[in-house]
Design an enzyme around this catalytic site. Sequence first.
Site, mmCIF file in Angstrom:
data_model
loop_
_atom_site.group_PDB
_atom_site.id
_atom_site.type_symbol
_atom_site.label_atom_id
_atom_site.label_comp_id
_atom_site.label_asym_id
_atom_site.label_seq_id
_atom_site.Cartn_x
_atom_site.Cartn_y
_atom_site.Cartn_z
ATOM 1 N N ASP A 97 35.768 38.417 31.081
ATOM 2 C CA ASP A 97 35.783 38.052 32.607
ATOM 3 C C ASP A 97 34.414 38.843 33.376
ATOM 4 O OD1 ASP A 97 36.475 37.390 35.261
ATOM 5 O OD2 ASP A 97 38.526 38.053 35.186
ATOM 6 N N ASP A 133 31.532 32.714 37.077
ATOM 7 C CA ASP A 133 32.694 33.010 36.564
ATOM 8 C C ASP A 133 33.018 32.402 35.154
ATOM 9 O OD1 ASP A 133 35.336 33.928 36.386
ATOM 10 O OD2 ASP A 133 36.267 32.949 37.961
#
Length: 465
Positions: free
Chosen positions: A119, A341
């Site tokens: 992430d 992201d």
Amino acid sequence: MELLLVLLLFLALPVLPARGGSPAPAPALPPPPRRAAVRLELARVDANLTGHDLIRRAVQRSLGRPGVVAGARPGAGAGGGAVRSAADKGEAPVVAGGGEYLVKLGIGTPQHVFSAAIDTATNLVWMQCQPCVSCYRQLDPFFNPRLSSSFAVVPCTSDTCGQLDEHRCRSEDDDACQYTYKYSGNGETKGTLAIEKLAIGSDVFHGVVFGCSDSSAGGPPAQASGLAGLGRGPLSLVTQLSVRRFMYCLPPPTSATPGKLVLGPGLDAVRNVSDKVTITMSSSTRYPSYYYLNLDGLAVGDQTPRRAAARVRSAAASATTTPPDTPGGGGSANAYGMIVDVASTISFLEASLYDELAEDLEQEIRLPRATASRRLGLDLCFILPEGVGMDRVYVPTVSLSFDGRWLELERDRLFVEDGRMMCLMVGKTNGVSILGNFQQQNMHVLYNLRRGKITFAKAACESMS
């Protein structure tokens, strides 16, 4: 006797260098060995699924990703180390509990192997541990810190503990750092901050700080035991390992080819790629832990960047840029910034930019507008001619401008086919925009942390060394 004293005095005199020169320099120590790059494979969550089922589940996870869309409440942080700054404005850019790509890691002594979701929009490396009071379901066995001889808790009074915005001491007898990491909505993870031996590929790193969680809600999918945060904060994996550059390549969702992640030097793959763009990251005190880019315009169609820049609405001109010296000011960051992201599949655009994009696509694509896809949860869809696939219809290129550097996205990075419809893999948000992994597929995405730049090089993942 006198002769003996003279001899002793002579021996006690310092030895001067010949010809009055400087003393001979000490031999130079050899430079520390350069650690080779760590190369890892990335497995896709739901890799056992195919086609629409895989896309549908990935999209559904993504729809809960932007905090403001998910209904972020005041006081809920983003989990990316920017809890105070985001919470003060009542918004959290992303939910840090998602994840679409998994990496195998080892922790403890003896080594416990587990899968973690990578992430780029969060910092803390954390995993679920025994005894788990209230945890989400995971497929891997839980890590038991009591069985590891290299496990040690982080003291509550330490500077490391203080890097977490919400922490407390467990008790007077046990000075362990207890943390609460909040996400938007109702997501959070709680546990003990600790240090451990972490195995990444064939390399072993000692003293890595991680969260040993005993309570998690709104976490990643069951295939992951936790998260490997690759953000810009002090507790992220890349910061702790002093990684100056890292790169990943994500194959198309339905491809059987695994993704790749490389941490460290020797990343030469992008040098031989002609179709690439390098963008300078912005410095934003509002979102300090995210890889944040200034989004100053978009264009639809085959216009050149110069003509497109004159034609489209410029985000920098229409947005209110926060001055650097005001509280929460973003320095060079503007109100239409975009976060990179990797844990979100679809991208999200700020509402006014999304509406502009949808209007332009309707004008360019000569197909009837369809109702939103309930199966995929995507809003902008077009009806395909009967018997004609998406690959046979005209779809214009969408270009995003980051401080004047244009990133072009073609059909396969924009739309997905759903029966007789094709739907745009972009959603709408009331907050900061997000560049998801669907738009990054088959790109070598290089993060140069020393220079503060991100390079997007279009090339198949098989070519990444």
